[in-house]
Design a protein around this motif. Structure first.
Motif, PDB file in Angstrom:
ATOM      1  N   PHE A 106       0.830  -1.202   0.000  1.00 19.19           N
ATOM      2  CA  PHE A 106       0.000   0.000   0.000  1.00 19.19           C
ATOM      3  C   PHE A 106       0.866   1.254   0.000  1.00 19.19           C
ATOM      4  O   PHE A 106       0.605   2.221  -0.732  1.00 19.19           O
ATOM      5  CB  PHE A 106      -0.918   0.004   1.229  1.00 19.19           C
ATOM      6  N   GLU A 158      -3.386  11.746   3.401  1.00 22.15           N
ATOM      7  CA  GLU A 158      -4.783  11.301   3.408  1.00 22.15           C
ATOM      8  C   GLU A 158      -5.712  12.406   2.899  1.00 22.15           C
ATOM      9  O   GLU A 158      -6.711  12.127   2.236  1.00 22.15           O
ATOM     10  CB  GLU A 158      -5.208  10.824   4.800  1.00 22.15           C
ATOM     11  N   GLN A 213      -7.955  12.872  -1.041  1.00 24.53           N
ATOM     12  CA  GLN A 213      -9.353  13.282  -1.150  1.00 24.53           C
ATOM     13  C   GLN A 213      -9.515  14.564  -1.965  1.00 24.53           C
ATOM     14  O   GLN A 213     -10.416  14.674  -2.804  1.00 24.53           O
ATOM     15  CB  GLN A 213      -9.943  13.471   0.246  1.00 24.53           C
ATOM     16  N   TYR A 215      -7.693   0.232  -4.648  1.00 22.77           N
ATOM     17  CA  TYR A 215      -8.287   0.804  -3.437  1.00 22.77           C
ATOM     18  C   TYR A 215      -9.348   1.826  -3.817  1.00 22.77           C
ATOM     19  O   TYR A 215      -9.155   2.627  -4.723  1.00 22.77           O
ATOM     20  CB  TYR A 215      -7.212   1.513  -2.583  1.00 22.77           C
ATOM     21  N   GLU A 216     -10.467   1.810  -3.090  1.00 18.70           N
ATOM     22  CA  GLU A 216     -11.458   2.858  -3.236  1.00 18.70           C
ATOM     23  C   GLU A 216     -10.899   4.147  -2.637  1.00 18.70           C
ATOM     24  O   GLU A 216     -10.004   4.117  -1.795  1.00 18.70           O
ATOM     25  CB  GLU A 216     -12.759   2.468  -2.511  1.00 18.70           C
ATOM     26  N   TYR A 241     -11.940   6.520  -0.460  1.00 24.14           N
ATOM     27  CA  TYR A 241     -11.932   6.744   0.985  1.00 24.14           C
ATOM     28  C   TYR A 241     -11.186   5.642   1.719  1.00 24.14           C
ATOM     29  O   TYR A 241     -10.617   5.877   2.787  1.00 24.14           O
ATOM     30  CB  TYR A 241     -13.369   6.922   1.506  1.00 24.14           C
ATOM     31  N   GLU A 242     -11.153   4.455   1.137  1.00 25.71           N
ATOM     32  CA  GLU A 242     -10.334   3.378   1.711  1.00 25.71           C
ATOM     33  C   GLU A 242      -8.861   3.774   1.665  1.00 25.71           C
ATOM     34  O   GLU A 242      -8.134   3.623   2.651  1.00 25.71           O
ATOM     35  CB  GLU A 242     -10.550   2.083   0.924  1.00 25.71           C
ATOM     36  N   ALA A 243      -8.422   4.313   0.535  1.00 23.75           N
ATOM     37  CA  ALA A 243      -7.025   4.735   0.395  1.00 23.75           C
ATOM     38  C   ALA A 243      -6.707   5.838   1.391  1.00 23.75           C
ATOM     39  O   ALA A 243      -5.652   5.828   2.037  1.00 23.75           O
ATOM     40  CB  ALA A 243      -6.762   5.201  -1.030  1.00 23.75           C
ATOM     41  N   SER A 244      -7.604   6.800   1.528  1.00 23.00           N
ATOM     42  CA  SER A 244      -7.386   7.914   2.447  1.00 23.00           C
ATOM     43  C   SER A 244      -7.320   7.433   3.894  1.00 23.00           C
ATOM     44  O   SER A 244      -6.441   7.835   4.665  1.00 23.00           O
ATOM     45  CB  SER A 244      -8.507   8.944   2.282  1.00 23.00           C
ATOM     46  N   GLU A 245      -8.244   6.556   4.272  1.00 25.39           N
ATOM     47  CA  GLU A 245      -8.279   6.041   5.649  1.00 25.39           C
ATOM     48  C   GLU A 245      -7.053   5.190   5.960  1.00 25.39           C
ATOM     49  O   GLU A 245      -6.479   5.291   7.051  1.00 25.39           O
ATOM     50  CB  GLU A 245      -9.563   5.233   5.873  1.00 25.39           C
ATOM     51  N   LYS A 246      -6.650   4.370   5.011  1.00 24.91           N
ATOM     52  CA  LYS A 246      -5.453   3.549   5.213  1.00 24.91           C
ATOM     53  C   LYS A 246      -4.206   4.421   5.348  1.00 24.91           C
ATOM     54  O   LYS A 246      -3.316   4.151   6.148  1.00 24.91           O
ATOM     55  CB  LYS A 246      -5.277   2.576   4.042  1.00 24.91           C
TER      56      LYS A 246
END
Length: 268
Positions: free
Chosen positions: A45, A78, A82, A91-92, A94-99
């Motif tokens: 990631f 993050e 966005q 990765y979606e 918001y998934e990428a941002s949260e990770k």
């Protein structure tokens, strides 16, 4: 080489770098802890999402350069994901941002604190902060980084002994652990690592003091918009304008590098 000139700048001109330099061992330890303890999924990631990618800057042969960071264009990664609505294949949004946020908080809390401290007191002067590693045998082709509004600082974290250097104009400059090298990257340059060990620095891009904040931010906005359209995975760090001119290769005695294109086009 300890002399300074228009492209090799004295770090003491930029006192806000002192906070990073004073914490260099903590920053290095966060990096090594991450490299040695992150899971395969976290590592994948990190290099997929947190690493700025260039389509322009080329290396000779198979030796690699790897990079990942937590601050891009003055935003933590993050938020940058966005704001620019970056679409990753695995990765979606918001998934990428949260990770990215979770990974930053888990592994790089001290680096983030230093960045926040500097940018709070210095009007968001720090723009990009990322780790850059030259793997053994790396030889990067002559290029420029067209960022006339910024200088680039390198804080030495892991620097092996031997021939690992930055060639800029007719000078060969060397990194040192715990010290900053500051360059104006609008001059043609080509780094290499001819040792058997990795070299890792913290790359810190910051606005030039002779630009007003308003001018620098406006220029950055226009530049990053174009770069993100061309290559969203550049994270605004690299662009098509990074290509050196043919006359630069000849001027600096590097005409042989023009031959690399033939091999590179076969390997790409």
């Amino acid at each position: 080489m300890k002399t300074f000139n228009e492209y090799h700048l004295n770090p003491k001109q930029f006192p806000f770098l002192k906070s990073l330099q004073e914490n260099w061992q903590v920053i290095r330890d966060e990096f090594t802890h991450f490299i040695h303890n992150a899971s395969d999924e976290e590592l994948k990631f990190t290099y997929d999402v947190l690493g700025p990618k260039s389509k322009t800057i080329k290396t000779k042969g198979d030796a690699k350069y790897s990079a990942f960071g937590i601050l891009f264009q003055g935003l933590f990664i993050e938020e940058y994901i966005q704001v620019h609505q970056i679409k990753y294949p695995d990765y979606e949004l918001y998934e990428a941002s949260e990770k990215a946020l979770a990974l930053r908080q888990k592994y790089f809390p001290n680096l983030a604190k230093v960045i926040e401290k500097v940018n709070f007191s210095e009007d968001n002067i720090l723009r990009n902060v990322y780790f850059g590693t030259f793997h053994p045998g790396l030889d990067i082709k002559l290029h420029v980084n067209y960022n006339p509004h910024m200088n680039r600082g390198y804080l030495g974290l892991i620097v092996p002994q031997g021939d690992v250097a930055m060639k800029i104009c007719h000078d060969q400059l060397y990194w040192h652990e715990g010290e900053f090298m500051v360059l104006d990257h609008s001059y043609p340059h080509c780094p290499h690592n001819y040792t058997n060990y990795d070299r890792t620095v913290l790359v810190v891009d910051f606005f030039k003091p002779d630009w007003s904040t308003e001018e620098a931010i406006q220029f950055e906005k226009e530049q990053v918009t174009q770069r993100m359209q061309d290559n969203p995975y550049s994270l605004g760090v690299f662009g098509k304008s990074d290509k050196a001119k043919e006359e630069d290769f000849i001027k600096y005695g590097l005409a042989h590098q023009l031959e690399w294109d033939k091999a590179l086009s076969m390997n790409s």
